[in-house]
Design a protein around this motif. Structure first.
Motif, mmCIF file in Angstrom:
data_model
loop_
_atom_site.group_PDB
_atom_site.id
_atom_site.type_symbol
_atom_site.label_atom_id
_atom_site.label_comp_id
_atom_site.label_asym_id
_atom_site.label_seq_id
_atom_site.Cartn_x
_atom_site.Cartn_y
_atom_site.Cartn_z
ATOM 1 N N ARG A 193 -0.851 6.594 -3.345
ATOM 2 C CA ARG A 193 -1.629 7.480 -4.201
ATOM 3 C C ARG A 193 -1.767 8.865 -3.597
ATOM 4 O O ARG A 193 -1.552 9.049 -2.396
ATOM 5 N N SER A 194 -2.219 9.785 -4.434
ATOM 6 C CA SER A 194 -2.477 11.150 -3.996
ATOM 7 C C SER A 194 -3.374 11.152 -2.763
ATOM 8 O O SER A 194 -4.374 10.443 -2.724
ATOM 9 N N GLY A 195 -3.010 11.916 -1.766
ATOM 10 C CA GLY A 195 -3.846 12.013 -0.566
ATOM 11 C C GLY A 195 -3.487 10.998 0.502
ATOM 12 O O GLY A 195 -3.960 11.081 1.619
ATOM 13 N N MET A 196 -2.652 10.003 0.147
ATOM 14 C CA MET A 196 -2.275 9.004 1.152
ATOM 15 C C MET A 196 -1.040 9.505 1.899
ATOM 16 O O MET A 196 -0.217 10.227 1.357
ATOM 17 N N SER B 175 2.736 8.988 -5.718
ATOM 18 C CA SER B 175 2.072 9.961 -6.579
ATOM 19 C C SER B 175 2.175 11.381 -6.057
ATOM 20 O O SER B 175 2.409 11.602 -4.872
ATOM 21 N N GLN B 176 1.924 12.326 -6.951
ATOM 22 C CA GLN B 176 1.785 13.721 -6.544
ATOM 23 C C GLN B 176 0.666 13.833 -5.526
ATOM 24 O O GLN B 176 -0.391 13.237 -5.709
ATOM 25 N N ARG C 162 7.045 11.243 -6.850
ATOM 26 C CA ARG C 162 6.419 12.490 -7.298
ATOM 27 C C ARG C 162 5.750 13.258 -6.160
ATOM 28 O O ARG C 162 5.274 14.353 -6.346
ATOM 29 N N ARG D 65 -5.042 13.414 -11.274
ATOM 30 C CA ARG D 65 -4.713 13.459 -9.849
ATOM 31 C C ARG D 65 -5.891 12.990 -8.992
ATOM 32 O O ARG D 65 -5.710 12.256 -8.018
ATOM 33 N N ASP E 38 -6.119 9.346 -9.115
ATOM 34 C CA ASP E 38 -5.077 8.771 -8.271
ATOM 35 C C ASP E 38 -5.544 8.735 -6.809
ATOM 36 O O ASP E 38 -5.367 7.745 -6.098
ATOM 37 N N ARG E 39 -6.170 9.823 -6.398
ATOM 38 C CA ARG E 39 -6.723 9.899 -5.032
ATOM 39 C C ARG E 39 -7.786 8.825 -4.838
ATOM 40 O O ARG E 39 -7.830 8.165 -3.798
ATOM 41 N N LEU F 27 -8.011 5.990 -6.370
ATOM 42 C CA LEU F 27 -7.360 4.682 -6.298
ATOM 43 C C LEU F 27 -6.812 4.426 -4.894
ATOM 44 O O LEU F 27 -6.856 3.304 -4.391
ATOM 45 N N GLU G 57 -8.971 -3.119 -10.379
ATOM 46 C CA GLU G 57 -9.021 -1.727 -10.821
ATOM 47 C C GLU G 57 -8.878 -1.667 -12.336
ATOM 48 O O GLU G 57 -8.056 -2.389 -12.909
ATOM 49 N N GLU H 77 1.477 6.192 -16.870
ATOM 50 C CA GLU H 77 2.669 6.271 -16.040
ATOM 51 C C GLU H 77 2.298 6.677 -14.611
ATOM 52 O O GLU H 77 2.873 6.186 -13.650
ATOM 53 N N ILE H 78 1.321 7.570 -14.502
ATOM 54 C CA ILE H 78 0.945 8.052 -13.170
ATOM 55 C C ILE H 78 0.023 7.065 -12.461
ATOM 56 O O ILE H 78 0.225 6.743 -11.296
ATOM 57 N N LEU H 79 -0.985 6.576 -13.162
ATOM 58 C CA LEU H 79 -1.985 5.735 -12.491
ATOM 59 C C LEU H 79 -1.567 4.274 -12.431
ATOM 60 O O LEU H 79 -1.872 3.584 -11.455
ATOM 61 N N ALA H 80 -0.885 3.815 -13.477
ATOM 62 C CA ALA H 80 -0.331 2.453 -13.491
ATOM 63 C C ALA H 80 -1.340 1.371 -13.094
ATOM 64 O O ALA H 80 -1.070 0.550 -12.234
ATOM 65 N N ILE H 81 -2.523 1.410 -13.709
ATOM 66 C CA ILE H 81 -3.469 0.303 -13.546
ATOM 67 C C ILE H 81 -3.898 -0.162 -14.938
ATOM 68 O O ILE H 81 -3.754 0.574 -15.911
#
Lengths: 236, 274
Positions: free
Chosen positions: A138-141, A157-158, A175, B150, B153-154, B156, B175, B200-204
């Motif tokens: 994920r973002s930030g990882m 992720s971005q 991404r 975004r 996503d962070r 997650l 989740e 598509e980005i988060l996929a949960i």
């Protein structure tokens, strides 16, 4: 003056101190006075000052199976060559007896004598396990595969960052930022199926997303590698 | 077994507190004894949304500092008898929360409650991390726009690494994605991310889509969680989401422009399975 007051007033007249004197071990491989005398004097003639007043221990480790011999004669030869005899170690009981008779003290045997030459271990082939990540990054990882390759089977992720000293393979959508050969391995490569990365880098040479958008690529598995200090992307 | 649910997002203003209030009401309405905790110390809001701001005497920080007992601080909801609110302190900051203190409060609540809903503050700092630390389930509230996605996503990423379950190697928390302030009209116009884009980005797993609705603002101002407004689309969407959370199969609504949504859901479902 009483005895106890004497004890109080007297300064200690000695003290024990641990010390490690440099000492040379003379290992006797077989005994023959004539040969010993001859070889010793020829060795000593090369560097006479080195052996003068050199403390020497006679090691009988290789003589265990042989009979006692004339320690008085051996002592004489060594003293004649200006060495200082410290004592005798190793050997068998008969040899010990004759050594003591010749006025040579017995020293405890070297620990090394137990451990004869060890068979050297065969070198194992070095297998560096590839780091495998199966959950989304994920973002930030940030994931770093030190000294190895990195395989990611999920989405990156971005805002996420992949780093590896070796190659990087990404099977989910890519991404984030991906940096292979971060310790400077110019041969490192990046493989991915969906390339939408913010940045790709090989050994410090990089392309940003903007650079990559300038020359759109067709669908399919991509290979990213370094060609003459230029990061190149190729559809496999 | 008590279940601890964290409502989180990273980004502020996406509807965490609205969701916390409606979810807590929804769960309590199903007969589960539910507590909802405001972790947003210093920016207390949950009591306003729940309409109990005039009855706050003691708060979460008082309980952690043992200045008040949990029973003194818990406020019974005015609508539903099985629902209790633990308000945040308005005068302290988030450093007043300690891991041990939060653990003790959650443990005591676990003795009598079925569900504990933790309303996380925005950001990824102490307050947010403590809100998620003990969670069994996370509801990630996201708006259909890039910065919110975004940030989610962070979150997650943090949920999979900075929680008790992750640190102790237990099975990961479940989740759920809750897409709020969704406007199919604006998606069709192309000025909002679509459900598929977010997915598509988060996929949960998707728990629900809450449509952009006037009812939400009205509910917030009146202090009655929007889920109680059963006439409104947002209220119905929250009811559906609570049902799905409890394991019921309820088709998604409000994700396409009115009229032909049924057909499109079908298409979407097909797309999701690919």
């Amino acid at each position: 003056m009483t005895v106890s007051s004497l004890a109080v007033e007297q300064k200690p007249c000695f003290q024990f101190k641990a010390n490690f004197l440099p000492c040379t071990v003379l290992q006797i491989l077989y005994y023959n006075d004539a040969i010993l005398e001859q070889q010793l004097s020829s060795t000593l003639s090369n560097s006479p000052s080195f052996f003068t007043d050199l403390p020497v221990i006679i090691d009988l480790d290789k003589m265990k199976s042989q009979d006692a011999f004339d320690f008085a004669k051996l002592k004489e030869i060594l003293l004649a060559n200006k060495m200082i005899l410290v004592g005798v170690r190793g050997g068998n009981e008969a040899q010990h007896l004759s050594a003591v008779q010749a006025g040579l003290p017995l020293l405890p045997a070297s620990k090394l004598s137990v451990t004869e030459v060890k068979p050297t271990k065969k070198e194992e082939p070095v297998v560096r396990l590839t780091k495998l990540v199966t959950t989304p990054i994920r973002s930030g990882m940030q994931v770093y595969a030190k000294d190895s390759d990195l395989i990611v089977t999920a989405a990156v992720s971005q805002g996420a960052e992949l780093l590896a000293d070796g190659n990087i393979h990404v099977y989910g959508p890519l991404r984030g930022r991906v940096l292979a050969g971060v310790q400077g391995n110019l041969q490192a490569r990046i493989y991915c199926s969906v390339l939408d990365a913010e940045l790709v880098s090989i050994a410090g040479y990089y392309l940003t997303k903007e650079d990559m958008l300038k020359s759109p690529l067709s669908e399919g598995m991509k290979q990213i590698f370094l060609d003459n200090e230029q990061v190149r992307i190729e559809v496999l | 077994m008590t279940k601890i649910i964290v409502i989180t997002s990273g980004k502020g203003g996406v509807g965490k507190t609205t969701t916390s209030a409606s979810f807590a009401v929804g769960l309590a309405g199903r007969g589960f004894k539910t507590a909802v905790i405001d972790f947003d110390i210093g920016l207390r809001n949950l009591d306003l949304i729940m309409g109990c701001e005039r009855r706050v005497v003691y708060d979460f920080v008082n309980v952690i500092r043992k200045e008040a007992s949990l029973n003194q601080a818990l406020i019974r909801d005015k609508h539903i008898k099985d629902l209790f609110i633990l308000p945040a302190s308005q005068t302290r900051d988030k450093d007043a929360l300690t891991l041990e203190g939060v653990a003790a409060v959650l443990e005591e609540l676990s003795k009598t409650f079925d569900y504990i809903v933790c309303d996380s503050p925005a950001g990824i700092e102490r307050g947010a991390q403590l809100a998620m630390y003990f969670a069994d389930s996370a509801i990630v509230v996201t708006n259909p726009e890039v910065s919110s996605v975004r940030d989610s996503d962070r979150m997650l990423g943090l949920l999979s690494s900075k929680t008790k379950r992750a640190e102790e190697g237990q099975p990961p928390l479940t989740e759920h994605l809750l897409l709020t302030r969704y406007s199919p009209k604006r998606v069709a116009r192309g000025d909002m991310l679509s459900l598929a884009d977010v997915n598509e980005i988060l996929a949960i797993p998707l728990l629900g889509v809450i449509p952009e609705s006037q009812a939400v603002l009205r509910a917030s101002n009146s202090g009655d969680p929007v889920i109680l407004d059963k006439e409104s689309d947002a209220g119905q969407a929250y009811l559906d989401a609570v049902g799905r959370f409890l394991g019921e199969e309820i088709p998604h609504r409000f994700i396409e422009e009115k009229g032909n949504w049924l057909k499109r859901i079908f298409n979407l479902k097909e797309r999701e399975t690919v």
